[in-house]
Design a protein around this motif. Sequence first.
Motif, PDB file in Angstrom:
ATOM      1  N   VAL A   8       0.732  -0.508   0.104  1.00 48.68           N
ATOM      2  CA  VAL A   8      -0.413  -0.199   0.188  1.00 48.68           C
ATOM      3  C   VAL A   8       0.542   1.604  -0.059  1.00 48.68           C
ATOM      4  O   VAL A   8       1.710   1.487  -0.134  1.00 48.68           O
ATOM      5  N   SER A   9       0.398   1.994  -0.371  1.00 51.58           N
ATOM      6  CA  SER A   9       1.032   3.532  -0.171  1.00 51.58           C
ATOM      7  C   SER A   9       0.530   4.499   0.800  1.00 51.58           C
ATOM      8  O   SER A   9      -0.167   3.856   1.681  1.00 51.58           O
ATOM      9  N   PRO A  10       1.405   5.596   0.922  1.00 53.48           N
ATOM     10  CA  PRO A  10       1.494   6.801   2.713  1.00 53.48           C
ATOM     11  C   PRO A  10      -0.275   6.583   2.303  1.00 53.48           C
ATOM     12  O   PRO A  10      -0.260   7.620   1.359  1.00 53.48           O
ATOM     13  N   GLY A  11      -0.698   6.528   3.834  1.00 56.67           N
ATOM     14  CA  GLY A  11      -2.235   7.816   3.399  1.00 56.67           C
ATOM     15  C   GLY A  11      -3.283   6.253   3.011  1.00 56.67           C
ATOM     16  O   GLY A  11      -5.143   6.686   3.380  1.00 56.67           O
ATOM     17  N   ASP A  25       2.078   4.843  10.611  1.00 60.24           N
ATOM     18  CA  ASP A  25       1.632   4.968   9.547  1.00 60.24           C
ATOM     19  C   ASP A  25       2.754   4.876   8.302  1.00 60.24           C
ATOM     20  O   ASP A  25       3.847   5.365   8.999  1.00 60.24           O
ATOM     21  N   PHE A  26       2.683   4.130   6.983  1.00 58.74           N
ATOM     22  CA  PHE A  26       4.219   4.251   6.329  1.00 58.74           C
ATOM     23  C   PHE A  26       4.226   6.182   5.791  1.00 58.74           C
ATOM     24  O   PHE A  26       3.245   6.579   5.983  1.00 58.74           O
ATOM     25  N   SER A  27       5.302   6.575   5.568  1.00 66.15           N
ATOM     26  CA  SER A  27       5.369   7.965   5.545  1.00 66.15           C
ATOM     27  C   SER A  27       6.307   7.820   3.469  1.00 66.15           C
ATOM     28  O   SER A  27       6.934   6.430   3.851  1.00 66.15           O
ATOM     29  N   ASP A  28       6.990   8.835   3.122  1.00 67.30           N
ATOM     30  CA  ASP A  28       7.579   8.631   2.574  1.00 67.30           C
ATOM     31  C   ASP A  28       9.138   8.091   2.575  1.00 67.30           C
ATOM     32  O   ASP A  28      10.332   8.329   2.144  1.00 67.30           O
ATOM     33  N   ARG A  29       9.211   8.430   4.068  1.00 61.20           N
ATOM     34  CA  ARG A  29      11.000   7.589   4.525  1.00 61.20           C
ATOM     35  C   ARG A  29      11.037   6.297   4.234  1.00 61.20           C
ATOM     36  O   ARG A  29      11.793   5.447   4.233  1.00 61.20           O
ATOM     37  N   LYS A  36      12.883  -1.963   6.291  1.00 66.91           N
ATOM     38  CA  LYS A  36      11.867  -2.887   5.777  1.00 66.91           C
ATOM     39  C   LYS A  36      10.766  -3.148   7.274  1.00 66.91           C
ATOM     40  O   LYS A  36      11.442  -3.215   8.279  1.00 66.91           O
ATOM     41  N   ALA A  37       9.605  -1.954   6.582  1.00 69.10           N
ATOM     42  CA  ALA A  37       8.552  -1.984   7.122  1.00 69.10           C
ATOM     43  C   ALA A  37       7.366  -2.436   7.188  1.00 69.10           C
ATOM     44  O   ALA A  37       7.131  -2.417   5.998  1.00 69.10           O
ATOM     45  N   SER A  95       6.152   0.791  -1.880  1.00 72.19           N
ATOM     46  CA  SER A  95       8.140   1.697  -2.140  1.00 72.19           C
ATOM     47  C   SER A  95       9.122   0.502  -1.973  1.00 72.19           C
ATOM     48  O   SER A  95       9.373   0.208  -2.071  1.00 72.19           O
ATOM     49  N   GLN A  96       8.485  -0.310  -0.765  1.00 74.18           N
ATOM     50  CA  GLN A  96       9.570  -1.636  -0.698  1.00 74.18           C
ATOM     51  C   GLN A  96       8.698  -3.093  -1.236  1.00 74.18           C
ATOM     52  O   GLN A  96       9.842  -3.262  -0.924  1.00 74.18           O
TER      53      GLN A  96
END
Length: 101
Positions: A8-11, A25-29, A36-37, A95-96
């Motif tokens: 999924v994407s952040p947000g 939550d996930f973020s651009d970082r 890996k998160a 992104s990961q």
Amino acid sequence: MIINTRSVSPGYFRTLGIALLKGRDFSDRDKGDTPKAGIINDDLARIYFPNEDPIGKRITFDDGESWISIVGVIGDVKQLGLDSSAQPEVYFPYSQWRHPQ
């Protein structure tokens, strides 16, 4: 036991109104060159981490070749319909994403 995985994407969780119960939550970082998160759902947390906080714990899908740090726990989502029960799920930042082997 089957654990469903999703990227999924952040947000994503905020957009769909899925409660973030713990952590972040996930973020651009969260990029391909960072550790890996993963965010797990409450069902998986209850099964694999009973009576403990899963934030900061690590999980693997490839016998320890790579590890994913749990950064958040979300509420359960009934992916197959309202009359279905929740299933254990792990979400990865898009992104990961590398599909577990």
